[in-house]
Scaffold this motif. Sequence first.
Motif, PDB file in Angstrom:
ATOM      1  N   PRO A 174      -5.191 -19.929  24.850  1.00  0.00           N
ATOM      2  CA  PRO A 174      -4.132 -20.738  24.248  1.00  0.00           C
ATOM      3  C   PRO A 174      -3.039 -19.872  23.648  1.00  0.00           C
ATOM      4  CG  PRO A 174      -6.312 -21.465  23.516  1.00  0.00           C
ATOM      5  CD  PRO A 174      -6.506 -20.215  24.322  1.00  0.00           C
ATOM      6  N   LEU A 193     -16.723 -11.898  14.212  1.00  0.00           N
ATOM      7  CA  LEU A 193     -15.633 -12.613  14.879  1.00  0.00           C
ATOM      8  C   LEU A 193     -14.384 -12.459  14.012  1.00  0.00           C
ATOM      9  CD1 LEU A 193     -14.570 -14.544  17.096  1.00  0.00           C
ATOM     10  CD2 LEU A 193     -15.244 -16.445  15.619  1.00  0.00           C
ATOM     11  N   VAL A 199      -9.913 -12.078  14.034  1.00  0.00           N
ATOM     12  CA  VAL A 199      -8.612 -12.082  14.693  1.00  0.00           C
ATOM     13  C   VAL A 199      -7.617 -11.451  13.719  1.00  0.00           C
ATOM     14  CG1 VAL A 199      -6.738 -13.581  15.511  1.00  0.00           C
ATOM     15  CG2 VAL A 199      -9.114 -14.079  16.150  1.00  0.00           C
ATOM     16  N   GLN A 236      -3.571 -14.969  14.044  1.00  0.00           N
ATOM     17  CA  GLN A 236      -4.391 -16.119  13.658  1.00  0.00           C
ATOM     18  C   GLN A 236      -3.609 -17.432  13.754  1.00  0.00           C
ATOM     19  OE1 GLN A 236      -6.126 -15.462   9.762  1.00  0.00           O
ATOM     20  NE2 GLN A 236      -7.126 -13.571  10.405  1.00  0.00           N
ATOM     21  N   GLY A 237      -4.336 -18.541  13.829  1.00  0.00           N
ATOM     22  CA  GLY A 237      -3.707 -19.858  13.774  1.00  0.00           C
ATOM     23  C   GLY A 237      -3.130 -20.324  15.085  1.00  0.00           C
ATOM     24  N   GLY A 271      -5.399 -20.563  17.953  1.00  0.00           N
ATOM     25  CA  GLY A 271      -6.532 -20.905  18.814  1.00  0.00           C
ATOM     26  C   GLY A 271      -7.251 -19.706  19.406  1.00  0.00           C
ATOM     27  N   GLY A 316      -9.192 -17.374  17.925  1.00  0.00           N
ATOM     28  CA  GLY A 316     -10.568 -17.239  17.441  1.00  0.00           C
ATOM     29  C   GLY A 316     -11.507 -18.159  18.192  1.00  0.00           C
ATOM     30  N   GLU A 317     -11.069 -19.398  18.416  1.00  0.00           N
ATOM     31  CA  GLU A 317     -11.918 -20.345  19.144  1.00  0.00           C
ATOM     32  C   GLU A 317     -12.122 -19.891  20.583  1.00  0.00           C
ATOM     33  OE1 GLU A 317     -11.079 -24.500  18.653  1.00  0.00           O
ATOM     34  OE2 GLU A 317     -12.261 -25.045  20.416  1.00  0.00           O
ATOM     35  N   ARG A 319     -10.544 -20.739   7.415  1.00  0.00           N
ATOM     36  CA  ARG A 319     -10.262 -21.029   8.825  1.00  0.00           C
ATOM     37  C   ARG A 319     -11.534 -20.862   9.654  1.00  0.00           C
ATOM     38  NH1 ARG A 319      -4.527 -19.038  10.382  1.00  0.00           N
ATOM     39  NH2 ARG A 319      -3.794 -21.165  10.513  1.00  0.00           N
ATOM     40  N   LYS A 373     -13.592 -24.006   9.250  1.00  0.00           N
ATOM     41  CA  LYS A 373     -13.046 -25.113  10.053  1.00  0.00           C
ATOM     42  C   LYS A 373     -13.401 -24.934  11.526  1.00  0.00           C
ATOM     43  CE  LYS A 373      -8.649 -26.004   9.490  1.00  0.00           C
ATOM     44  NZ  LYS A 373      -7.248 -25.725   9.093  1.00  0.00           N
ATOM     45  N   ARG A 408     -15.688 -27.387  13.825  1.00  0.00           N
ATOM     46  CA  ARG A 408     -15.056 -27.984  15.005  1.00  0.00           C
ATOM     47  C   ARG A 408     -15.921 -27.834  16.251  1.00  0.00           C
ATOM     48  NH1 ARG A 408     -10.374 -25.576  14.208  1.00  0.00           N
ATOM     49  NH2 ARG A 408     -10.434 -24.084  15.906  1.00  0.00           N
TER      50      ARG A 408
HETATM   51  C1  LIG Z   1     -12.003 -17.033  11.631  1.00  0.00           C
HETATM   52  C2  LIG Z   1     -11.011 -16.522  12.648  1.00  0.00           C
HETATM   53  C3  LIG Z   1     -11.695 -15.593  13.621  1.00  0.00           C
HETATM   54  C4  LIG Z   1     -10.484 -17.734  13.426  1.00  0.00           C
HETATM   55  O1  LIG Z   1      -9.509 -17.310  14.355  1.00  0.00           O
HETATM   56  P1  LIG Z   1      -8.098 -18.065  14.475  1.00  0.00           P
HETATM   57  O2  LIG Z   1      -7.493 -17.646  15.751  1.00  0.00           O
HETATM   58  O3  LIG Z   1      -7.345 -17.826  13.228  1.00  0.00           O
HETATM   59  O4  LIG Z   1      -8.542 -19.586  14.442  1.00  0.00           O
HETATM   60  P2  LIG Z   1      -8.791 -20.696  15.555  1.00  0.00           P
HETATM   61  O5  LIG Z   1      -8.999 -20.197  16.916  1.00  0.00           O
HETATM   62  O6  LIG Z   1      -9.849 -21.557  14.992  1.00  0.00           O
HETATM   63  O7  LIG Z   1      -7.418 -21.397  15.538  1.00  0.00           O
HETATM   64  C5  LIG Z   1      -7.168 -22.257  14.474  1.00  0.00           C
HETATM   65  C6  LIG Z   1      -5.752 -22.699  14.425  1.00  0.00           C
HETATM   66  O8  LIG Z   1      -5.106 -22.588  15.692  1.00  0.00           O
HETATM   67  C7  LIG Z   1      -4.560 -23.850  16.056  1.00  0.00           C
HETATM   68  N1  LIG Z   1      -4.754 -24.000  17.511  1.00  0.00           N
HETATM   69  C8  LIG Z   1      -5.886 -24.325  18.136  1.00  0.00           C
HETATM   70  N2  LIG Z   1      -5.648 -24.398  19.471  1.00  0.00           N
HETATM   71  C9  LIG Z   1      -4.349 -24.077  19.648  1.00  0.00           C
HETATM   72  C10 LIG Z   1      -3.531 -23.969  20.786  1.00  0.00           C
HETATM   73  N3  LIG Z   1      -3.987 -24.224  22.004  1.00  0.00           N
HETATM   74  N4  LIG Z   1      -2.256 -23.611  20.586  1.00  0.00           N
HETATM   75  C11 LIG Z   1      -1.793 -23.372  19.343  1.00  0.00           C
HETATM   76  N5  LIG Z   1      -2.527 -23.479  18.225  1.00  0.00           N
HETATM   77  C12 LIG Z   1      -3.783 -23.822  18.402  1.00  0.00           C
HETATM   78  C13 LIG Z   1      -5.354 -24.861  15.306  1.00  0.00           C
HETATM   79  O9  LIG Z   1      -4.606 -26.008  15.065  1.00  0.00           O
HETATM   80  C14 LIG Z   1      -5.688 -24.126  14.030  1.00  0.00           C
HETATM   81  O10 LIG Z   1      -4.643 -24.179  13.094  1.00  0.00           O
HETATM   82  P3  LIG Z   1      -4.974 -24.314  11.537  1.00  0.00           P
HETATM   83  O11 LIG Z   1      -6.156 -23.443  11.205  1.00  0.00           O
HETATM   84  O12 LIG Z   1      -3.723 -23.842  10.913  1.00  0.00           O
HETATM   85  O13 LIG Z   1      -5.292 -25.748  11.322  1.00  0.00           O
HETATM   86  C15 LIG Z   1      -9.814 -15.813  11.976  1.00  0.00           C
HETATM   87  O14 LIG Z   1      -9.111 -16.730  11.171  1.00  0.00           O
HETATM   88  C16 LIG Z   1     -10.230 -14.605  11.147  1.00  0.00           C
HETATM   89  O15 LIG Z   1     -10.345 -13.510  11.665  1.00  0.00           O
HETATM   90  N6  LIG Z   1     -10.423 -14.830   9.828  1.00  0.00           N
HETATM   91  C17 LIG Z   1     -10.747 -13.752   8.903  1.00  0.00           C
HETATM   92  C18 LIG Z   1     -12.059 -13.119   9.213  1.00  0.00           C
HETATM   93  C19 LIG Z   1     -13.199 -14.094   9.215  1.00  0.00           C
HETATM   94  O16 LIG Z   1     -13.332 -14.914   8.305  1.00  0.00           O
HETATM   95  N7  LIG Z   1     -14.027 -13.999  10.234  1.00  0.00           N
HETATM   96  C20 LIG Z   1     -15.202 -14.798  10.358  1.00  0.00           C
HETATM   97  C21 LIG Z   1     -16.285 -14.195   9.549  1.00  0.00           C
HETATM   98  S1  LIG Z   1     -17.747 -15.152   9.699  1.00  0.00           S
END
Ligand SMILES: CC(C)(COP(=O)(O)OP(=O)(O)OC[C@H]1O[C@@H](n2cnc3c(N)ncnc32)[C@H](O)[C@@H]1OP(=O)(O)O)[C@@H](O)C(=O)NCCC(=O)NCCS
Length: 186
Positions: free
Chosen positions: A7, A113, A115, A120-121, A123, A125-126, A151, A154, A158
Amino acid sequence: MTAAPSPSCDRVVELTTDQLRARLPEALRIYVTAMGYPPVTAQQRAPMWSAHMLRAGWRCIGAFNDDDELTGIGYGYLGAPGQWWHEQVRRGLQETGGDADAWLEDYFELTELHVHPSAQGAGLGEEILRRLLDGAPGSKVLLSTPEGPTRAWKLYQRVGFQDVLRNYNFTGDPRPFAVLGRPLPL
Ligand SMILES: CC(C)(COP(=O)(O)OP(=O)(O)OC[C@H]1O[C@@H](n2cnc3c(N)ncnc32)[C@H](O)[C@@H]1OP(=O)(O)O)[C@@H](O)C(=O)NCCC(=O)NCCS
């Protein structure tokens, strides 16, 4: 490496142990930046990440931007008795009356995991999580994450993770953690 669309438009690929070794300082920089840890933590963690690569079932996914910079990293392996995390979770489940034998048998431990904050934000990470668990060994996946409306929290809700332990204190860390799990495949 085999590229796949994501994404965020970053390239999301499976990494071999050699490929991660070559990128280890970069991967650890993402880890400390994403977690808000001091830079010195990266050096401290390097031997542990290297040891994890040798564990059964180890599997790693990396994300790269157009400049071939690493933007995200996720890895895990098959959990087993004797491993520190496994024994900590067993203690927690035993103390709270949970079914330790059921949860701690044939599971993939999602160990890291992360990013980079700049990616971030969107998609990513997912995408890394899904790629990592798609084909991961084990009949279930377990992970631990700090309690709180993050995040990460969440994301795990999800994709259907359920509570295994809540407000759990791992030895040596004052922060409360949740241990979450769900059956595989996703
Ligand atoms: C946890 C982590 C890996 C998640 O990665 P991320 O890329 O930020 O998050 P996601 O893949 O879940 O994406 C979430 C956001 O992307 C958005 N998104 C999802 N699909 C999307 C797409 N196709 N296009 C655009 N945005 C999208 C979602 O709406 C969501 O936005 P929001 O959180 O503002 O509501 C990252 O935030 C991180 O590294 N955090 C710090 C370290 C950490 O806590 N790691 C986990 C330890 S257990």
